[in-house]
Design a protein around this motif. Structure first.
Motif, short mmCIF file in Angstrom:
data_model
loop_
_atom_site.label_atom_id
_atom_site.label_comp_id
_atom_site.label_asym_id
_atom_site.label_seq_id
_atom_site.Cartn_x
_atom_site.Cartn_y
_atom_site.Cartn_z
N SER A 133 -0.02 -2.16 -3.31
CA SER A 133 0.04 -1.31 -2.12
C SER A 133 -1.35 -0.82 -1.75
O SER A 133 -1.62 -0.49 -0.59
N GLU A 134 -2.21 -0.72 -2.74
CA GLU A 134 -3.64 -0.40 -2.58
C GLU A 134 -4.38 -1.30 -3.56
O GLU A 134 -3.77 -1.79 -4.52
N PRO A 135 -5.66 -1.52 -3.36
CA PRO A 135 -6.38 -2.35 -4.34
C PRO A 135 -6.21 -1.85 -5.77
O PRO A 135 -6.18 -2.64 -6.72
N PHE A 136 -6.06 -0.52 -5.94
CA PHE A 136 -5.99 0.08 -7.28
C PHE A 136 -4.56 0.39 -7.73
O PHE A 136 -4.37 0.99 -8.78
N PHE A 137 -3.55 0.03 -6.95
CA PHE A 137 -2.16 0.26 -7.32
C PHE A 137 -1.39 -1.06 -7.32
O PHE A 137 -1.34 -1.75 -6.31
N ASP A 189 -1.18 -1.33 7.27
CA ASP A 189 -2.56 -1.68 6.94
C ASP A 189 -2.72 -2.35 5.59
O ASP A 189 -3.74 -2.98 5.33
N GLY A 190 -1.71 -2.21 4.70
CA GLY A 190 -1.89 -2.66 3.32
C GLY A 190 -1.07 -3.87 2.95
O GLY A 190 -0.22 -4.33 3.72
N TYR A 191 -1.30 -4.36 1.74
CA TYR A 191 -0.62 -5.57 1.27
C TYR A 191 0.90 -5.40 1.28
O TYR A 191 1.64 -6.33 1.57
N ASN A 192 1.38 -4.18 0.97
CA ASN A 192 2.83 -3.97 0.93
C ASN A 192 3.44 -3.86 2.33
O ASN A 192 4.66 -3.74 2.47
N ASN A 195 -8.21 -1.08 10.51
CA ASN A 195 -8.67 -0.91 9.13
C ASN A 195 -7.82 -1.67 8.11
O ASN A 195 -8.01 -1.52 6.91
N ALA A 196 -6.88 -2.49 8.58
CA ALA A 196 -5.97 -3.21 7.66
C ALA A 196 -6.72 -4.26 6.85
O ALA A 196 -7.77 -4.78 7.27
#
Length: 273
Positions: free
Chosen positions: A185-189, A222-225, A241-242
């Motif tokens: 869902s985020e680069p770090f999650f 905007d995110g992968y999820n 900003n996606a």
């Protein structure tokens, strides 16, 4: 772009609906309130737990207008007008130990959800602290997570530096197989959810309940999820900003979350017709 009669708009939260301060700007709020006054349905779809979505749902008066929340990336669907949990799917208890072992073997920190708090192996992890802060949920650290988490949970969240987590992701996917949805869902999650849980599949469930079609739906993210719902919706919208895959998949690219990108979409496709 051809104007259509869109009746429902689905919004990711972080990086989409809210700006860098995690706030809804006045212009975006005004546009969404006007859309609801015109009978449009607003859905907040987020990887956040339900508690973390509720304040924004209340700010937009979703309970008054009959909006919905998709929390845990679609693991829960809540009717804001009635408070009814209309759909819920959780990870089987017997899978918890394996997921925890995978996280520990990969040497990443992780957390899951219990009631109104987060349970983690390391409360000092900056990414774990971020999840706690965003959702206003207390952090509880447990030394023996494998023994403690003996109950069903909606998801696990693996947390680490994005570059390292990118190497962990394929290993976790391979180990867990087809019975789980695994994505960042985020680069770090790195999210681990039950099979069949992503935003698109839960939106399909919601549309069936509402008697609507995906052609009537706008989805912004905007995110992968968000990728699944942007591909699924009649109008898939990427924020400026996606991440690149989301922008590539989108039908329309709007301004960034800091420049009222959601307001521009609502005004263009739902209000100023």
């Amino acid at each position: 772009m051809e104007k259509k009669n869109y009746g429902i708009i689905v919004l990711d939260l972080d990086g989409t609906l809210t700006n860098r301060e995690k706030k809804i700007t006045p212009r975006t709020k005004a546009a969404l309130m006007e859309a609801q006054e015109r009978g449009k349905i607003v859905v907040l779809a987020s990887g956040r737990p339900t508690m973390g979505v509720m304040p924004l749902a209340r700010e937009l008066s979703l309970e008054k207008y009959g909006g919905y929340i998709l929390s845990f990336n679609g693991g829960n669907i809540i009717n804001c007008a009635t408070g009814e949990l209309v759909f819920s799917r959780q990870i089987p208890i017997e899978a918890n130990r394996n997921i925890i072992w995978l996280a520990e073997d990969s040497r990443v920190d992780y957390l899951t959800y219990e009631g109104d708090h987060l349970v983690t192996n390391n409360r000092e992890c900056p990414y774990v602290k971020l999840e706690s802060s965003i959702n206003h949920m207390e952090l509880v650290e447990k030394e023996d997570m494998a023994s403690y988490v003996d109950f069903q949970v909606p998801k696990f969240l693996l947390a680490d530096d994005g570059d390292y987590l990118a190497t962990v992701e394929p290993k976790v996917k391979a180990a867990l197989g087809k019975n789980f949805s695994v994505y960042r869902s985020e680069p770090f999650f790195l999210e681990i959810l039950p099979r069949g849980i992503d935003k698109a599949q839960s939106l399909a469930r919601l549309l069936e309940r509402l008697g609507m079609t995906k052609e009537e739906m706008i989805a912004c993210g905007d995110g992968y999820n968000d990728l699944s719902m942007i591909r699924f919706a009649g109008l898939g919208v990427a924020m400026k900003n996606a991440v690149f895959p989301v922008r590539k998949a989108a039908d329309f690219i709007t301004a960034s979350n800091n420049d009222d990108g959601v307001a521009l979409v609502v005004e263009k496709f739902m209000v100023n017709l």
